[in-house]
Motif scaffolding. Structure first.
Motif, mmCIF file in Angstrom:
data_model
loop_
_atom_site.group_PDB
_atom_site.id
_atom_site.type_symbol
_atom_site.label_atom_id
_atom_site.label_comp_id
_atom_site.label_asym_id
_atom_site.label_seq_id
_atom_site.Cartn_x
_atom_site.Cartn_y
_atom_site.Cartn_z
ATOM 1 N N GLY A 108 40.086 25.032 48.593
ATOM 2 C CA GLY A 108 40.638 26.377 48.405
ATOM 3 C C GLY A 108 39.849 27.397 49.209
ATOM 4 N N LYS A 109 38.551 27.276 49.160
ATOM 5 C CA LYS A 109 37.672 28.160 49.938
ATOM 6 C C LYS A 109 37.942 27.985 51.437
ATOM 7 C CE LYS A 109 32.798 29.359 50.324
ATOM 8 N NZ LYS A 109 31.438 29.062 49.843
ATOM 9 N N TYR A 110 38.134 26.750 51.844
ATOM 10 C CA TYR A 110 38.425 26.452 53.248
ATOM 11 C C TYR A 110 39.734 27.120 53.673
ATOM 12 C CZ TYR A 110 39.305 23.790 57.503
ATOM 13 O OH TYR A 110 39.563 23.445 58.801
ATOM 14 N N LYS A 143 37.568 36.472 42.808
ATOM 15 C CA LYS A 143 36.480 37.456 42.629
ATOM 16 C C LYS A 143 35.220 36.964 43.331
ATOM 17 C CE LYS A 143 37.863 39.778 38.370
ATOM 18 N NZ LYS A 143 37.586 39.964 36.931
ATOM 19 N N LYS A 144 34.922 35.691 43.160
ATOM 20 C CA LYS A 144 33.742 35.087 43.808
ATOM 21 C C LYS A 144 33.851 35.189 45.335
ATOM 22 C CE LYS A 144 31.419 30.622 44.056
ATOM 23 N NZ LYS A 144 31.501 29.230 43.654
ATOM 24 N N MET A 145 35.080 35.159 45.833
ATOM 25 C CA MET A 145 35.323 35.235 47.274
ATOM 26 C C MET A 145 35.413 36.683 47.777
ATOM 27 S SD MET A 145 35.214 32.101 48.146
ATOM 28 C CE MET A 145 35.734 32.234 49.834
ATOM 29 N N GLY A 146 35.155 37.646 46.899
ATOM 30 C CA GLY A 146 35.093 39.044 47.332
ATOM 31 C C GLY A 146 36.359 39.850 47.131
ATOM 32 N N ASP A 164 51.470 39.502 37.739
ATOM 33 C CA ASP A 164 50.460 39.015 38.677
ATOM 34 C C ASP A 164 49.525 40.164 39.009
ATOM 35 O OD1 ASP A 164 51.630 36.526 38.892
ATOM 36 O OD2 ASP A 164 52.125 36.693 41.007
ATOM 37 N N TYR A 165 48.242 39.866 39.047
ATOM 38 C CA TYR A 165 47.294 40.844 39.560
ATOM 39 C C TYR A 165 47.364 40.804 41.078
ATOM 40 C CZ TYR A 165 45.054 40.776 34.939
ATOM 41 O OH TYR A 165 44.780 40.860 33.596
ATOM 42 N N ILE A 166 47.392 41.961 41.696
ATOM 43 C CA ILE A 166 47.232 42.040 43.138
ATOM 44 C C ILE A 166 45.744 42.189 43.393
ATOM 45 C CG2 ILE A 166 47.675 43.406 45.219
ATOM 46 C CD1 ILE A 166 50.420 44.086 44.025
ATOM 47 N N MET A 167 45.216 41.278 44.186
ATOM 48 C CA MET A 167 43.782 41.285 44.512
ATOM 49 C C MET A 167 43.651 41.414 46.021
ATOM 50 S SD MET A 167 42.302 38.496 41.792
ATOM 51 C CE MET A 167 40.616 39.127 41.858
ATOM 52 N N THR A 168 42.695 42.231 46.436
ATOM 53 C CA THR A 168 42.545 42.590 47.837
ATOM 54 C C THR A 168 41.094 42.418 48.281
ATOM 55 O OG1 THR A 168 44.286 44.235 47.502
ATOM 56 C CG2 THR A 168 42.988 44.451 49.510
ATOM 57 N N LYS A 169 40.951 42.058 49.544
ATOM 58 C CA LYS A 169 39.620 41.965 50.158
ATOM 59 C C LYS A 169 39.676 42.674 51.496
ATOM 60 C CE LYS A 169 36.297 38.696 52.049
ATOM 61 N NZ LYS A 169 35.277 37.961 51.330
ATOM 62 N N SER A 170 38.785 43.640 51.698
ATOM 63 C CA SER A 170 38.669 44.296 53.005
ATOM 64 C C SER A 170 37.934 43.361 53.941
ATOM 65 C CB SER A 170 37.854 45.587 52.891
ATOM 66 O OG SER A 170 38.663 46.612 52.402
ATOM 67 N N ILE A 171 38.417 43.330 55.197
ATOM 68 C CA ILE A 171 37.753 42.427 56.149
ATOM 69 C C ILE A 171 37.224 43.163 57.373
ATOM 70 C CG2 ILE A 171 38.945 40.345 55.413
ATOM 71 C CD1 ILE A 171 40.877 40.742 57.759
ATOM 72 N N LEU A 172 37.385 44.464 57.404
ATOM 73 C CA LEU A 172 36.823 45.237 58.520
ATOM 74 C C LEU A 172 35.765 46.178 58.044
ATOM 75 C CD1 LEU A 172 39.897 46.094 60.765
ATOM 76 C CD2 LEU A 172 38.140 44.389 61.144
#
Length: 172
Positions: A108-110, A143-146, A164-172
């Motif tokens: 999953g992480k991959y 969450k562990k993945m940011g 469903d929760y919408i979960m977001t991660k900034s990448i910039l």
């Protein structure tokens, strides 16, 4: 242990359908009625529906192989293919599906790192996904993945509306 990624093509439709049904069933059948599961699986993973999704230029499917066996897949969306109007600066991870027997191997992480690499290559500012509010393992993983929760949207399991929760991660 060898991990390979292959872009899904129309020749892979049967495999895509089989793994979609298997992984979705493994993950959600115990928390949902058989009727709702049947309705959802027939609607979401029929060959015509998957072919339409595969034909969309704003969606990509990547099949994941673990020791030469199909272990899961990733589906990402940009532009109009996103299931919510999050914006052009976003990439949606619509599905990370891993067969249960291949879980706990970092797959999953991959796949999530593959999605983030795709987002970076496309100059996106964020990656987002929807995760069922009752899928505590997945929420903890993201969450562990940011990822952080940034909203909620409806998901229909058959006739039943779920959140469903919408979960977001900034990448910039």
């Amino acid at each position: 242990m060898t991990i390979k990624i292959k872009k899904c093509t129309f020749e892979d439709l049967q495999t895509l359908q089989e793994i979609s049904i298997e992984t979705f069933n493994e993950t959600f059948k115990d928390q949902n009625s058989p009727e709702n599961m049947k309705t959802y699986l027939e609607r979401a993973f029929n060959l015509k529906q998957l072919e339409e999704e595969l034909s969309n230029p704003f969606s990509q499917f990547l099949l994941l192989y673990f020791n030469e066996e199909v272990a899961g897949y990733l589906k990402v969306n940009t532009g109009d293919a996103q299931s919510e109007k999050i914006g052009d600066q976003s990439l949606e991870v619509e599905r990370i599906y891993i067969k249960s027997k291949f879980q706990k191997h970092g797959l999953g992480k991959y796949l999530l790192s593959q999605a983030i690499e795709m987002a970076v290559a496309l100059h996106k500012k964020e990656v987002w996904l929807g995760v069922w509010e009752k899928n505590e393992n997945a929420i903890a993983f993201y969450k562990k993945m940011g990822f952080v929760q940034t909203g909620v949207h409806s998901f229909y399991m058959g006739e039943e509306e779920q959140s469903d929760y919408i979960m977001t991660k900034s990448i910039l």
